[in-house]
Write an enzyme that holds these catalytic residues in place. Structure first.
Site, PDB file in Angstrom:
ATOM      1  N   CYS A 141       0.830  -1.196   0.000  1.00 34.34           N
ATOM      2  CA  CYS A 141       0.000   0.000   0.000  1.00 34.34           C
ATOM      3  C   CYS A 141       0.874   1.260   0.000  1.00 34.34           C
ATOM      4  O   CYS A 141       1.770   1.386  -0.823  1.00 34.34           O
ATOM      5  CB  CYS A 141      -0.968  -0.056   1.185  1.00 34.34           C
ATOM      6  SG  CYS A 141      -2.293   1.169   1.151  1.00 34.34           S
ATOM      7  N   ASP A 162      -8.018  -5.503  -6.600  1.00 37.61           N
ATOM      8  CA  ASP A 162      -7.770  -4.503  -5.562  1.00 37.61           C
ATOM      9  C   ASP A 162      -8.762  -3.350  -5.730  1.00 37.61           C
ATOM     10  O   ASP A 162      -8.859  -2.766  -6.801  1.00 37.61           O
ATOM     11  CB  ASP A 162      -6.328  -4.007  -5.712  1.00 37.61           C
ATOM     12  CG  ASP A 162      -5.901  -3.043  -4.616  1.00 37.61           C
ATOM     13  OD1 ASP A 162      -6.735  -2.651  -3.790  1.00 37.61           O
ATOM     14  OD2 ASP A 162      -4.702  -2.695  -4.598  1.00 37.61           O
ATOM     15  N   HIS A 170      -6.583  -6.325  -2.150  1.00 39.33           N
ATOM     16  CA  HIS A 170      -5.490  -5.448  -1.725  1.00 39.33           C
ATOM     17  C   HIS A 170      -4.592  -6.085  -0.675  1.00 39.33           C
ATOM     18  O   HIS A 170      -3.368  -5.980  -0.745  1.00 39.33           O
ATOM     19  CB  HIS A 170      -6.076  -4.143  -1.182  1.00 39.33           C
ATOM     20  CG  HIS A 170      -5.052  -3.098  -0.874  1.00 39.33           C
ATOM     21  ND1 HIS A 170      -4.329  -2.454  -1.847  1.00 39.33           N
ATOM     22  CD2 HIS A 170      -4.623  -2.586   0.321  1.00 39.33           C
ATOM     23  CE1 HIS A 170      -3.501  -1.579  -1.283  1.00 39.33           C
ATOM     24  NE2 HIS A 170      -3.657  -1.646   0.026  1.00 39.33           N
TER      25      HIS A 170
END
Length: 420
Positions: free
Chosen positions: A234, A328, A362
């Site tokens: 991230c 994601d 994600h």
């Protein structure tokens, strides 16, 4: 007599288990259930239904679940599909040193969905899922600015060193670093905001902070090699890409669902200043269930006005591995990874590899980590969508974890032996 066999009963959290039920009548419908209570007291459960074979057995390596939280042959499905009783809660081990997750496995010799004191399991086992191997040490790190925890494998070393970072949740998250140390790496779980005396919010990324962390690792007597690695996800992956680009100490970088540019917060390194692509909070989307989908908040990396914010990754001297979940919903990670690959191609660089996983979301974490499609974040009022589907996401976690370790061993310790 019905028997539930689980081996090994004590193992690292990323290790697969063999689960088998025996002593059943042939063609008997059974329910297998897994449950654990996390450190916050939240209960996680999963269930699946199986038919016993002609020998009166259910072997999860061969038997297909007919329903429940998953279907088909999934030997670790009970762990991958653990769901919180408290909605939008993410299973995350905080204290990795002192205790494991204790997972109870139950078998009911019928279809079992509703809790009842009259419906007791026919057999049970409890297994321990640890995040550190025996002998791994944890050393609190407090440099001039750096805050983190260094995990050292048993023995004198030297060990290949790496920095492990997470994203926008902030704080110090240690479970991946402790598992990597259990696999032979000197792994520094690095906090960079919202921890101890670090800034509460990430207002600017000062790359000298991360350079100091790399130098702390390189200066440790148990860390060998001329450079260190980075594993990040991230926002951490965005920073990791910048580290790979500008810091000569970084020789191997793993970016999990990151971006190709500096977003939201400016990046400074000595005389270098990169202005960010501004976030667009007005573009946040709400799902029908009232969850936040943030992928549209990220500014357009193709816009001419934003080209100065693109990370010049072609300057990276080390190797880079991009790990992407194609479903994601936090970032358009696949598009960003393809932008990085295309930029490298245009500049004649071949030191970047892409692993892209259809159906993965994600939060690509070590195998055995339950699939988490959405959860609460400390910086948002509403829960955040992470995306993905359970089965392909679990497969992505298993495959990428092996590939990440191979990549790190190959590029951090090319003359050494892999622990895989």
């Amino acid at each position: 007599m019905i028997r539930l066999t689980v081996t090994p009963k004590i193992a690292l959290a990323d290790e697969p288990l063999k689960i088998k039920v025996s002593g059943l009548p042939p063609s008997q419908l059974v329910t297998l259930q897994a449950s654990l209570t996390d450190e916050k007291g939240v209960l996680f459960c999963s269930k699946a239904f199986y038919w016993s074979d002609k020998a009166g057995e259910v072997d999860l390596e061969r038997a297909a679940a007919t329903g429940g939280d998953y279907a088909g042959v999934q030997p670790m499905g009970l762990f991958q599909c653990l769901k919180p009783e408290k909605l939008f809660h993410r299973l995350m081990k905080r204290d990795v040193m002192q205790s494991p997750f204790r997972v109870r496995l139950d078998v009911f010799n019928s279809y079992h969905m509703l809790s009842s004191p009259h419906n007791q399991p026919a057999a049970s086992q409890t297994v321990e899922r640890w995040y550190v191997a025996p002998g791994v040490q944890r050393v609190q790190i407090r440099g001039s600015r750096v805050r983190g925890a260094l995990f050292l494998p048993p023995g004198e070393g030297p060990f290949p060193g790496l920095i492990d970072m997470f994203g926008g949740v902030g704080g110090l998250i240690e479970f991946r670093a402790s598992l990597l140390a259990s696999r032979g790496f000197a792994a520094l779980a690095l906090a960079y905001f919202a921890y101890e005396d670090l800034p509460r919010c990430l207002d600017v990324v000062d790359l000298e902070y991360f350079e100091e962390a790399a130098n702390i690792l390189l200066g440790h007597p148990k860390v060998g090699g001329a450079g260190v690695g980075v594993v990040a996800i991230c926002k951490g992956a965005e920073i990791a890409l910048a580290m790979a680009t500008f810091l000569p100490q970084i020789t191997a970088t793993v970016c999990i669902n990151g971006t190709s540019a500096i977003h939201g917060t400016a990046l400074n390194y000595r005389d270098l200043h990169i202005s960010p692509i501004p976030y667009k909070p007005e573009c946040v989307r709400l799902t029908p269930l009232g969850l936040l989908s943030l992928s549209s908040v990220i500014g357009d990396t193709q816009a001419e006005a934003n080209q100065g914010s693109i990370i010049p990754v072609e300057k990276a001297q080390g190797q880079i591995l991009l790990v992407v979940g194609e479903s994601d919903q936090n970032y358009d990670s696949k598009a960003y990874a393809e932008e990085v690959m295309e930029r490298m191609r245009r500049h004649g660089r071949k030191n970047c590899t892409l692993l892209s996983y259809p159906g993965a979301g994600h939060l690509i974490e070590p195998p055995g980590s339950p699939f988490c499609r959405s959860s609460r974040s400390p910086f948002f009022v509403l829960p955040v969508m992470w995306g993905g589907e359970a089965q392909p996401h679990a497969a992505a976690q298993e495959h990428s974890w092996r590939e990440i370790q191979k990549f790190l061993w190959h590029h951090l310790c090319p003359t050494g032996s892999s622990k895989l």
